[in-house]
Write a protein that holds these residues in place. Structure first.
Motif, PDB file in Angstrom:
ATOM      1  N   GLU A 148       0.930  -1.003   0.175  1.00 56.04           N
ATOM      2  CA  GLU A 148       0.117   0.030   0.037  1.00 56.04           C
ATOM      3  C   GLU A 148       0.766   1.353  -0.029  1.00 56.04           C
ATOM      4  OE1 GLU A 148      -2.289  -3.211   1.327  1.00 56.04           O
ATOM      5  OE2 GLU A 148      -0.498  -2.686   1.823  1.00 56.04           O
ATOM      6  N   GLU A 149       2.018   1.110   0.802  1.00 49.53           N
ATOM      7  CA  GLU A 149       2.812   2.435   0.852  1.00 49.53           C
ATOM      8  C   GLU A 149       3.586   2.460  -0.559  1.00 49.53           C
ATOM      9  OE1 GLU A 149       6.542   4.495   3.265  1.00 49.53           O
ATOM     10  OE2 GLU A 149       5.586   2.556   4.025  1.00 49.53           O
TER      11      GLU A 149
ATOM     12  N   GLU B 254       2.715   1.632  -3.489  1.00 50.39           N
ATOM     13  CA  GLU B 254       1.764   2.017  -4.265  1.00 50.39           C
ATOM     14  C   GLU B 254       1.320   3.390  -4.491  1.00 50.39           C
ATOM     15  OE1 GLU B 254      -2.923   1.453  -5.907  1.00 50.39           O
ATOM     16  OE2 GLU B 254      -1.833  -0.370  -5.064  1.00 50.39           O
ATOM     17  N   ALA B 255       1.122   3.974  -3.120  1.00 52.18           N
ATOM     18  CA  ALA B 255       0.907   5.366  -2.866  1.00 52.18           C
ATOM     19  C   ALA B 255       2.081   6.067  -3.223  1.00 52.18           C
ATOM     20  CB  ALA B 255       0.468   5.495  -1.247  1.00 52.18           C
ATOM     21  N   VAL B 256       3.179   5.890  -3.019  1.00 46.31           N
ATOM     22  CA  VAL B 256       4.269   6.781  -3.249  1.00 46.31           C
ATOM     23  C   VAL B 256       4.414   6.564  -4.904  1.00 46.31           C
ATOM     24  CG1 VAL B 256       6.914   6.660  -3.489  1.00 46.31           C
ATOM     25  CG2 VAL B 256       5.733   6.129  -1.255  1.00 46.31           C
TER      26      VAL B 256
ATOM     27  N   ARG C 281       1.771   6.335  -7.213  1.00 49.10           N
ATOM     28  CA  ARG C 281       0.874   7.088  -7.817  1.00 49.10           C
ATOM     29  C   ARG C 281       1.101   8.707  -7.445  1.00 49.10           C
ATOM     30  NH1 ARG C 281      -3.821   4.779  -9.261  1.00 49.10           N
ATOM     31  NH2 ARG C 281      -4.205   2.748  -8.698  1.00 49.10           N
ATOM     32  N   GLU C 282       1.733   8.994  -6.302  1.00 57.52           N
ATOM     33  CA  GLU C 282       1.929  10.447  -5.770  1.00 57.52           C
ATOM     34  C   GLU C 282       2.968  10.882  -6.801  1.00 57.52           C
ATOM     35  OE1 GLU C 282       4.848  11.637  -2.240  1.00 57.52           O
ATOM     36  OE2 GLU C 282       2.817  11.954  -1.792  1.00 57.52           O
ATOM     37  N   THR C 283       4.152   9.938  -7.051  1.00 60.55           N
ATOM     38  CA  THR C 283       5.136  10.738  -7.680  1.00 60.55           C
ATOM     39  C   THR C 283       4.733  10.938  -9.274  1.00 60.55           C
ATOM     40  OG1 THR C 283       6.702   9.476  -6.200  1.00 60.55           O
ATOM     41  CG2 THR C 283       7.615  10.140  -8.453  1.00 60.55           C
TER      42      THR C 283
ATOM     43  N   VAL D 223       2.733  -5.224  -6.099  1.00 58.23           N
ATOM     44  CA  VAL D 223       2.394  -4.114  -6.856  1.00 58.23           C
ATOM     45  C   VAL D 223       2.641  -4.223  -7.921  1.00 58.23           C
ATOM     46  CG1 VAL D 223       3.171  -1.590  -7.427  1.00 58.23           C
ATOM     47  CG2 VAL D 223       2.879  -2.459  -4.938  1.00 58.23           C
TER      48      VAL D 223
ATOM     49  N   SER E  28      10.606   9.239  -0.068  1.00 58.86           N
ATOM     50  CA  SER E  28       9.501   9.267   0.389  1.00 58.86           C
ATOM     51  C   SER E  28       9.009   8.116   1.285  1.00 58.86           C
ATOM     52  CB  SER E  28       8.492   9.463  -0.633  1.00 58.86           C
ATOM     53  OG  SER E  28       6.992   9.515  -0.427  1.00 58.86           O
TER      54      SER E  28
ATOM     55  N   CYS F 119      10.607   4.483   1.009  1.00 55.01           N
ATOM     56  CA  CYS F 119      10.774   4.482  -0.266  1.00 55.01           C
ATOM     57  C   CYS F 119      11.725   5.193  -0.932  1.00 55.01           C
ATOM     58  CB  CYS F 119       9.803   4.090  -1.100  1.00 55.01           C
ATOM     59  SG  CYS F 119       8.290   2.999  -0.469  1.00 55.01           S
TER      60      CYS F 119
END
Length: 378
Positions: free
Chosen positions: A269-270, A272-274, A276-278, A307, A365, A368
């Motif tokens: 989850e972390e 994937e979030a990094v 998507r944000e990037t 992922v 981030s 990561c």
């Protein structure tokens, strides 16, 4: 050898081994089908029990008794394509009640009883019936019959544009496939804007049709005022650029390469979030990601593997010595102590893309570190 007994109440029990099914109901059709079955290892063969020759069990051939109409629904759900040695009119009547959608229906190809013509009937483009028709016709020395306008006119098939490279159209463009295809085959002015992705997409030895205009940018295409457009880019379009999609299809080529390092045990989850944000910060589409790259030490990192599998990305890892052979902007002795490499995300992305220039050299981030590269197709 057991025989499938077809009736109106029971679903026939078929044994699916290959990707395609061959079906015959006549003596001559069965002979043709048996010959075709021997040439293609990924095809299953079905024909009527009265034509049994005794070798069916050993050859993996399935016999049936009863109306073939009752067999087709099960085959429709189980195979990528059907090759049917029955008259075209009869096939059309039998499959009409079970058609669903061109995005999901299997390819259907019909062969006449003498094996003179192989006809693409259903799902010519998306289902691959046109390609299957050519392959089967070549195998039996028949004439392929393909009526799809873009194939006949030797122009771009809009719904298949770049498919062999893995390009995907944006879901918002799905309702534009038909009108844009009409513009292409009706020889209206169509702008083609390609900002990234493979360049060798033109499949014919003839020049590009004059109604298809290559434009260097979306702004140039908008100025040309085309009647339709094909846009190939990994970028998220700016609001002022979206007008090009009024009658246009947006394609996402697989060009984005992610280099990543992470602490052991970092959750999917972390990660994937990094990502998507990037990508959002860069103005890039997730649908254009091609590969996720890291160090060999992380080849079994569950978060990274999860992922990559979730999105169908290629998952690549490199040994420390390969990563250390790549020039990086900020080599780290600390990273070297723990991994044997002076950096992970930056050199991993550079190795995969084969270029020393990245869209994002490195960003830390949370747990990561991420780098982003673009495949430099020329």
């Amino acid at each position: 050898m057991s025989v499938i007994e077809l009736n109106e109440t029971d679903v026939p029990a078929i044994a699916v081994r290959g990707d395609y099914a061959i079906v015959a109901i006549t003596k001559h059709g069965t002979a043709l089908a048996r010959g075709l079955h021997k040439q293609f290892s990924n095809m299953d063969l079905y024909y009527m029990g009265k034509f049994a020759q005794g070798d069916e069990a050993a050859s993996g051939i399935q016999l049936f008794n009863g109306s073939v109409r009752l067999l087709l629904p099960a085959l429709f759900q189980s195979y990528k394509g059907l090759i049917i040695l029955i008259s075209l009119g009869a096939v059309v009547r039998m499959i009409a009640p079970i058609l669903q959608d061109k995005k999901t229906d299997p390819a259907v190809v019909v062969i006449d009883d003498k094996g003179e013509h192989v006809i693409s009937v259903l799902s010519g483009h998306l289902g691959g019936a046109n390609e299957l028709t050519r392959e089967v016709a070549a195998a039996i020395g028949a004439r392929p019959v393909i009526t799809t306008a873009s194939d006949v006119q030797r122009t771009i098939p809009v719904d298949l544009f770049g498919r062999r490279f893995g390009w995907e159209w944006e879901s918002a463009s799905a309702d534009k496939l038909t009108p844009v295809s009409a513009s292409v085959v009706n020889e209206e002015r169509v702008a083609i804007v390609q900002e990234s992705g493979e360049r060798d997409w033109w499949m014919y030895d003839s020049p590009l049709p004059p109604n298809l205009q290559l434009c260097g940018s979306i702004a140039e295409a908008l100025d040309a005022k085309p009647q339709a457009a094909l846009v190939v880019t990994h970028r998220l379009l700016a609001p002022e650029e979206e007008a090009i999609l009024a009658n246009g299809v947006l394609y996402r080529p697989k060009v984005i390469v992610l280099g990543m390092g992470c602490n052991r045990g970092t959750s999917a989850e972390e990660i994937e979030a990094v990502i998507r944000e990037t990508l959002a910060e860069l103005g890039f589409s997730m649908r254009s990601v091609r590969a996720l790259c890291t160090i060999e030490l992380k080849k079994d990192e569950q978060g990274l593997v999860a992922v990559a599998n979730k999105f169908g990305w290629e998952f690549v890892w490199y040994a420390p010595d390969r990563l250390n052979a790549v020039a990086v902007e900020e080599p780290s002795d600390t990273v070297y102590r723990y991994t044997g490499a002076y950096a992970v995300s930056e050199p991993a992305a550079k190795l995969y893309t084969g270029t020393g220039k990245l869209a994002l050299t490195k960003k830390k981030s949370g747990n990561c570190t991420i780098s982003v590269g673009i495949m430099p197709f020329e």
